[in-house]
Scaffold this motif. Structure first.
Motif, PDB file in Angstrom:
ATOM      1  N   THR A   1      20.170  18.405  25.145  1.00 19.81           N
ATOM      2  CA  THR A   1      19.463  17.332  25.823  1.00 19.81           C
ATOM      3  C   THR A   1      18.051  17.222  25.277  1.00 19.81           C
ATOM      4  O   THR A   1      17.369  18.221  25.138  1.00 19.81           O
ATOM      5  N   THR A   2      17.640  16.030  24.963  1.00 19.57           N
ATOM      6  CA  THR A   2      16.282  15.835  24.473  1.00 19.57           C
ATOM      7  C   THR A   2      15.609  14.742  25.262  1.00 19.57           C
ATOM      8  O   THR A   2      16.258  13.882  25.847  1.00 19.57           O
ATOM      9  N   THR A   3      14.307  14.758  25.300  1.00 15.90           N
ATOM     10  CA  THR A   3      13.557  13.706  25.959  1.00 15.90           C
ATOM     11  C   THR A   3      12.740  12.982  24.921  1.00 15.90           C
ATOM     12  O   THR A   3      12.220  13.586  23.995  1.00 15.90           O
ATOM     13  N   GLY A   4      12.618  11.681  25.072  1.00 17.65           N
ATOM     14  CA  GLY A   4      11.826  10.912  24.126  1.00 17.65           C
ATOM     15  C   GLY A   4      12.649  10.457  22.943  1.00 17.65           C
ATOM     16  O   GLY A   4      13.844  10.700  22.832  1.00 17.65           O
ATOM     17  N   SER A   5      12.007   9.756  22.028  1.00 17.32           N
ATOM     18  CA  SER A   5      12.655   9.228  20.840  1.00 17.32           C
ATOM     19  C   SER A   5      12.519  10.226  19.704  1.00 17.32           C
ATOM     20  O   SER A   5      11.412  10.640  19.356  1.00 17.32           O
ATOM     21  N   ALA A   6      13.641  10.662  19.120  1.00 12.07           N
ATOM     22  CA  ALA A   6      13.631  11.667  18.066  1.00 12.07           C
ATOM     23  C   ALA A   6      13.689  11.011  16.697  1.00 12.07           C
ATOM     24  O   ALA A   6      14.579  10.232  16.407  1.00 12.07           O
ATOM     25  N   ASP A   7      12.708  11.333  15.837  1.00  8.51           N
ATOM     26  CA  ASP A   7      12.732  10.898  14.448  1.00  8.51           C
ATOM     27  C   ASP A   7      13.571  11.834  13.598  1.00  8.51           C
ATOM     28  O   ASP A   7      14.065  11.456  12.540  1.00  8.51           O
ATOM     29  N   VAL A   8      13.714  13.079  14.066  1.00  4.37           N
ATOM     30  CA  VAL A   8      14.517  14.095  13.379  1.00  4.37           C
ATOM     31  C   VAL A   8      15.489  14.674  14.393  1.00  4.37           C
ATOM     32  O   VAL A   8      15.081  15.058  15.495  1.00  4.37           O
ATOM     33  N   ALA A   9      16.772  14.735  14.040  1.00  4.88           N
ATOM     34  CA  ALA A   9      17.754  15.323  14.953  1.00  4.88           C
ATOM     35  C   ALA A   9      17.404  16.782  15.204  1.00  4.88           C
ATOM     36  O   ALA A   9      17.147  17.534  14.266  1.00  4.88           O
ATOM     37  N   PRO A  10      17.358  17.212  16.473  1.00  7.90           N
ATOM     38  CA  PRO A  10      16.930  18.581  16.784  1.00  7.90           C
ATOM     39  C   PRO A  10      17.952  19.619  16.332  1.00  7.90           C
ATOM     40  O   PRO A  10      19.113  19.286  16.081  1.00  7.90           O
ATOM     41  N   PRO A  11      17.550  20.882  16.247  1.00  8.34           N
ATOM     42  CA  PRO A  11      18.483  21.940  15.875  1.00  8.34           C
ATOM     43  C   PRO A  11      19.590  22.102  16.912  1.00  8.34           C
ATOM     44  O   PRO A  11      19.417  21.764  18.080  1.00  8.34           O
TER      45      PRO A  11
END
Length: 305
Positions: A30-40
């Motif tokens: 789960t992530t919050t906000g707009s991601a420019d790079v896909a998280p690990p």
């Protein structure tokens, strides 16, 4: 705020809202906000980049008078995590506990101005981001007249941070002193950079080892010390990931690329008054991707070992 939820169970619903739903089964990121790079993948805590740091090493990481973490590394990791759409969580500990905490999956990375050495590169992989040197600080006026390293350290007491690269350097210098037929120095290994500094101030040690930027910071804040000598001025430091964790290393490099290209990296260099030579991406050096201004050319610790 938009919530992006990766689901593995068919029964899960795709939800866009500001709170995480825990009713769905499976493994979630789960992530919050707009991601420019896909998280690990496989983060210690979903939606959070958990990092280990030893917050006793200004200007890289230390605590403000209010107890908050501050410094070059702290500002940098906030920007990198933001580009992945992640929050951050810091685990502040003694420096020699950082790699064990990473190996034990208590943290996702080590973000603590960690010097890249052969020994460490055998344990973890690195994404380099700075080039610095070492300095020996003495009481003001340099009463022991230390200038030549290691010859002038013969018979002296030198304080170092336990587990940090300075301890390794002093051990190597003791071997050189023995070869020259000179008395070795006494190496006083202490938990933190501040402890080493206080050992000199109290007269328990003749000098203490720190980074060249750390020495500059100390000199700007206190008139109690003198810089006696500098050495090893081509040392690289990097963010550490678990050995073989190419996925996390790749994500960190991509986020670092964006950070450099945005200009924020060099703004931080100026903010913390780091010398131009510290710019890993702007000063050509052996094994460095400096000419291209990109972090992507450096895949692991071999670049700075």
């Amino acid at each position: 705020m938009r919530l992006l939820k990766t689901r593995t169970a068919a029964a899960c619903l795709t939800v866009t809202m500001t709170i995480a739903l825990s009713a769905c089964g499976g493994s979630d990121t789960t992530t919050t906000g707009s991601a420019d790079v896909a998280p690990p993948q496989n983060l210690v805590s979903s939606g959070t980049l958990t990092y280990g740091t030893a917050a006793t090493f200004p200007p890289f990481e230390s605590k403000s008078s209010g107890g908050d973490l501050e410094g070059f590394d702290i500002d940098m990791i906030e920007s990198l995590a933001s580009s992945m759409g992640l929050r951050t969580k810091a685990l502040d500990m003694d420096f020699d506990g950082l790699i064990p905490a990473l190996a034990g999956r208590r943290t996702d990375i080590v973000n603590s101005a960690m010097y890249i050495t052969d020994k460490r590169a055998a344990q973890v992989d690195f994404v380099p981001y700075l080039v610095i040197g070492e300095a020996l600080l003495t009481p003001r006026g340099n009463p022991q007249k230390i200038s030549q390293v290691p010859e002038d350290l013969s018979g002296k007491t030198v304080a170092v941070t336990r587990g940090a690269i300075g301890e390794t350097y002093m051990e190597e210098y003791n071997k050189e002193l023995k070869k020259q037929g000179l008395a070795t120095m006494k190496i006083m290994s202490l938990p933190s950079n501040q402890d080493a500094m206080l050992a000199v101030k109290s007269g328990r040690a003749d000098a203490f080892d720190t980074s060249t930027p750390g020495a500059a910071t100390t000199m700007a804040k206190s008139k109690d010390y003198s810089i006696a000598a500098t050495f090893k001025n081509d040392t690289k430091i990097g963010i550490a990931v678990r050995k073989g964790d190419t996925g996390t290393a790749t994500v960190i490099r991509k986020a670092l690329d964006l950070f450099v290209q945005s200009g924020e990296y060099r703004k931080l260099l100026k903010k913390y008054q780091l010398p131009a030579e510290a710019d890993y991406f702007g000063t050509p050096s052996s094994g460095s991707p400096a000419a291209s201004g990109s972090a992507s050319a450096s895949a692991d610790g071999s670049a700075g070992s």
